[in-house]
Design an enzyme around this catalytic site. Structure first.
Site, mmCIF file in Angstrom:
data_model
loop_
_atom_site.group_PDB
_atom_site.id
_atom_site.type_symbol
_atom_site.label_atom_id
_atom_site.label_comp_id
_atom_site.label_asym_id
_atom_site.label_seq_id
_atom_site.Cartn_x
_atom_site.Cartn_y
_atom_site.Cartn_z
ATOM 1 N N TYR A 295 0.822 -1.222 0.000
ATOM 2 C CA TYR A 295 0.000 0.000 0.000
ATOM 3 C C TYR A 295 0.851 1.265 0.000
ATOM 4 O O TYR A 295 0.441 2.280 -0.570
ATOM 5 C CB TYR A 295 -1.017 -0.029 1.151
ATOM 6 C CG TYR A 295 -2.160 -0.954 0.816
ATOM 7 C CD1 TYR A 295 -3.135 -0.561 -0.097
ATOM 8 C CD2 TYR A 295 -2.231 -2.240 1.337
ATOM 9 C CE1 TYR A 295 -4.156 -1.412 -0.466
ATOM 10 C CE2 TYR A 295 -3.246 -3.106 0.980
ATOM 11 C CZ TYR A 295 -4.211 -2.686 0.083
ATOM 12 O OH TYR A 295 -5.223 -3.533 -0.296
ATOM 13 N N ARG B 99 1.431 1.875 -3.587
ATOM 14 C CA ARG B 99 0.233 2.428 -4.239
ATOM 15 C C ARG B 99 0.086 3.918 -3.890
ATOM 16 O O ARG B 99 -0.243 4.750 -4.710
ATOM 17 C CB ARG B 99 -1.051 1.719 -3.765
ATOM 18 C CG ARG B 99 -1.068 0.219 -3.833
ATOM 19 C CD ARG B 99 -1.619 -0.268 -5.155
ATOM 20 N NE ARG B 99 -0.656 -0.145 -6.231
ATOM 21 C CZ ARG B 99 0.458 -0.891 -6.331
ATOM 22 N NH1 ARG B 99 0.751 -1.807 -5.435
ATOM 23 N NH2 ARG B 99 1.282 -0.719 -7.343
ATOM 24 N N ASP C 8 -8.345 5.833 -4.543
ATOM 25 C CA ASP C 8 -7.572 7.067 -4.735
ATOM 26 C C ASP C 8 -8.420 8.274 -4.317
ATOM 27 O O ASP C 8 -9.618 8.141 -4.044
ATOM 28 C CB ASP C 8 -7.076 7.173 -6.191
ATOM 29 C CG ASP C 8 -8.211 7.335 -7.207
ATOM 30 O OD1 ASP C 8 -9.047 8.240 -7.034
ATOM 31 O OD2 ASP C 8 -8.252 6.560 -8.185
ATOM 32 N N GLY D 274 -16.125 3.373 -16.115
ATOM 33 C CA GLY D 274 -14.865 2.673 -15.893
ATOM 34 C C GLY D 274 -14.896 1.587 -14.838
ATOM 35 O O GLY D 274 -13.949 1.447 -14.072
ATOM 36 N N THR D 275 -15.970 0.833 -14.818
ATOM 37 C CA THR D 275 -15.979 -0.338 -13.941
ATOM 38 C C THR D 275 -16.498 -1.537 -14.708
ATOM 39 O O THR D 275 -17.449 -1.421 -15.485
ATOM 40 C CB THR D 275 -16.809 -0.123 -12.645
ATOM 41 O OG1 THR D 275 -17.017 -1.390 -12.019
ATOM 42 C CG2 THR D 275 -18.135 0.535 -12.896
ATOM 43 N N HIS E 105 -14.832 1.277 -1.214
ATOM 44 C CA HIS E 105 -13.727 0.379 -0.871
ATOM 45 C C HIS E 105 -12.631 1.057 -0.051
ATOM 46 O O HIS E 105 -11.505 0.588 -0.003
ATOM 47 C CB HIS E 105 -13.146 -0.250 -2.149
ATOM 48 C CG HIS E 105 -14.129 -1.132 -2.859
ATOM 49 N ND1 HIS E 105 -13.997 -1.523 -4.178
ATOM 50 C CD2 HIS E 105 -15.279 -1.707 -2.429
ATOM 51 C CE1 HIS E 105 -15.017 -2.289 -4.522
ATOM 52 N NE2 HIS E 105 -15.815 -2.404 -3.487
ATOM 53 N N GLN F 281 -15.604 3.089 -6.399
ATOM 54 C CA GLN F 281 -14.927 1.886 -5.909
ATOM 55 C C GLN F 281 -13.438 2.157 -5.755
ATOM 56 O O GLN F 281 -12.693 1.328 -5.263
ATOM 57 C CB GLN F 281 -15.124 0.729 -6.898
ATOM 58 C CG GLN F 281 -16.561 0.303 -7.049
ATOM 59 C CD GLN F 281 -16.743 -0.604 -8.251
ATOM 60 O OE1 GLN F 281 -16.539 -1.806 -8.178
ATOM 61 N NE2 GLN F 281 -17.121 -0.022 -9.366
HETATM 62 N N1 APR Z 1 -11.885 5.222 -19.243
HETATM 63 C C1 APR Z 1 -12.989 4.555 -18.843
HETATM 64 N N2 APR Z 1 -12.995 3.232 -18.608
HETATM 65 C C2 APR Z 1 -11.859 2.568 -18.807
HETATM 66 C C3 APR Z 1 -10.667 3.183 -19.229
HETATM 67 C C4 APR Z 1 -10.709 4.592 -19.460
HETATM 68 N N3 APR Z 1 -9.647 5.286 -19.847
HETATM 69 N N4 APR Z 1 -9.703 2.240 -19.309
HETATM 70 C C5 APR Z 1 -10.263 1.078 -18.943
HETATM 71 N N5 APR Z 1 -11.573 1.260 -18.641
HETATM 72 C C6 APR Z 1 -12.578 0.308 -18.180
HETATM 73 C C7 APR Z 1 -12.343 -1.145 -18.560
HETATM 74 O O1 APR Z 1 -12.874 -1.400 -19.848
HETATM 75 C C8 APR Z 1 -13.123 -1.880 -17.474
HETATM 76 O O2 APR Z 1 -14.476 -2.050 -17.826
HETATM 77 O O3 APR Z 1 -12.535 0.318 -16.777
HETATM 78 C C9 APR Z 1 -13.027 -0.922 -16.283
HETATM 79 C C10 APR Z 1 -12.078 -1.381 -15.186
HETATM 80 O O4 APR Z 1 -12.559 -2.547 -14.609
HETATM 81 P P1 APR Z 1 -11.826 -3.250 -13.377
HETATM 82 O O5 APR Z 1 -10.357 -3.264 -13.629
HETATM 83 O O6 APR Z 1 -12.530 -4.519 -13.150
HETATM 84 O O7 APR Z 1 -12.041 -2.208 -12.186
HETATM 85 P P2 APR Z 1 -13.232 -2.044 -11.172
HETATM 86 O O8 APR Z 1 -14.534 -2.389 -11.803
HETATM 87 O O9 APR Z 1 -13.069 -0.707 -10.548
HETATM 88 O O10 APR Z 1 -12.877 -3.133 -10.083
HETATM 89 C C11 APR Z 1 -13.668 -3.232 -8.965
HETATM 90 O O11 APR Z 1 -12.104 -4.680 -7.875
HETATM 91 O O12 APR Z 1 -9.791 -4.535 -8.020
HETATM 92 C C12 APR Z 1 -10.876 -4.545 -7.147
HETATM 93 O O13 APR Z 1 -11.496 -3.424 -5.160
HETATM 94 C C13 APR Z 1 -10.934 -3.235 -6.439
HETATM 95 O O14 APR Z 1 -12.475 -1.415 -6.565
HETATM 96 C C14 APR Z 1 -11.893 -2.451 -7.311
HETATM 97 C C15 APR Z 1 -12.885 -3.511 -7.729
#
Ligand code: APR
Length: 234
Positions: A59, A62, A95, A176-177, A110, A92
């Site tokens: 961490y 990070r 940062d 972006g999730t 989170h 989620q």
């Molecule tokens: N802009 C928007 N979306 C983007 C970009 C961008 N520049 N680059 C990538 N993405 C998208 C990807 O296509 C994907 O759908 O962001 C998403 C990221 O997904 P994950 O990596 O699965 O992240 P997240 O959904 O936040 O993960 C959830 O899992 O890692 C753990 O606890 C952690 O909070 C996190 C949780």
């Protein structure tokens, strides 16, 4: 000019993709490994029990990286939207880029990388000065401090408040999730009927059974601009 009680509630659920253009690497970008450790193992109560120093180092790294990054156009675009909407951000991300951009209503599902909390009393939460949290850093009751983040396998205490916020949305936006991690991904089920849902993501996001979804297949920066244009014309 609209005044606050007339403003529509715009609820935004953000994930790692929101911060991608700021240069923050996600667990998934790391290929699941950090110094040959499984990151899911490092970010877990088991990892903490087995090797605190390792978890703290992970961490610290990070946090160091976070201090070198800045909010991107997407974060800033969400701040702009506060002129016309009551914007609520449910993130989620651990940062603080939404805060640094200037958003005013932020819920961290989170936890927060730049805060620590007591291992004895979860109510005792502190700001971390700089990037380092060490073994021997104690809360006011004398217990070791841990990162104030939700680890895999732990409960998500903010989820109930987040569900309440989502259930009052007039517009819901997902940015972006991958909608893979629960309970966060389940928040979409709290969006009231007839409320429009937007997804901003350069890749396909599997959310089935929602006919009201408008997909903006762009990165967060450009996507928020496009969303802003569309919603003003609506
Ligand atoms: N802009 C928007 N979306 C983007 C970009 C961008 N520049 N680059 C990538 N993405 C998208 C990807 O296509 C994907 O759908 O962001 C998403 C990221 O997904 P994950 O990596 O699965 O992240 P997240 O959904 O936040 O993960 C959830 O899992 O890692 C753990 O606890 C952690 O909070 C996190 C949780």
């Amino acid at each position: 000019m609209s005044n606050l009680h007339e403003m529509k509630k715009l609820v935004v659920l953000t994930g790692a993709g929101m911060s991608a253009e700021s240069g923050l690497r996600t667990f998934r970008d790391m290929g699941g490994l950090w110094e040959e450790h499984d990151v899911y193992e490092v970010a877990s109560p088991g990892g903490w029990q087995r090797d605190r120093a390792m978890v703290l180092r992970f961490y610290d790294e990070r946090r160091k990286q976070l201090l070198e990054t800045h909010p991107n156009q997407g974060h800033l675009g969400l701040v702009e939207l506060e002129k016309d909407f009551e914007v609520w951000i449910v993130t989620q991300n651990v940062d603080d880029l939404h805060e640094r951009a200037g958003s005013t209503r932020i819920l961290h599902l989170h936890g927060e990388l730049r805060k620590s909390r007591s291992t004895a009393d979860p109510e005792l939460v502190y700001d971390i000065d700089g990037w380092e949290l060490k073994e021997g850093d104690l809360c006011e009751k004398g217990s070791q401090l841990r990162p104030n983040v939700v680890w895999f396998g732990e409960a998500v205490p903010a989820i109930e408040e987040a569900a309440r916020v989502v259930s009052r949305a007039d517009i819901f936006v997902i940015i972006g999730t991958s909608m893979n991690v629960y309970p966060a991904a389940g928040l979409i089920n709290y969006v009231p009927e007839h409320v429009p849902i937007f997804i901003i993501d350069p890749n396909e996001v599997p959310v089935a059974g929602h006919p009201r979804i408008r997909v903006i297949r762009k990165k967060a920066g450009e996507g928020v601009l496009k969303f802003t244009e569309e919603i003003k014309d609506a």
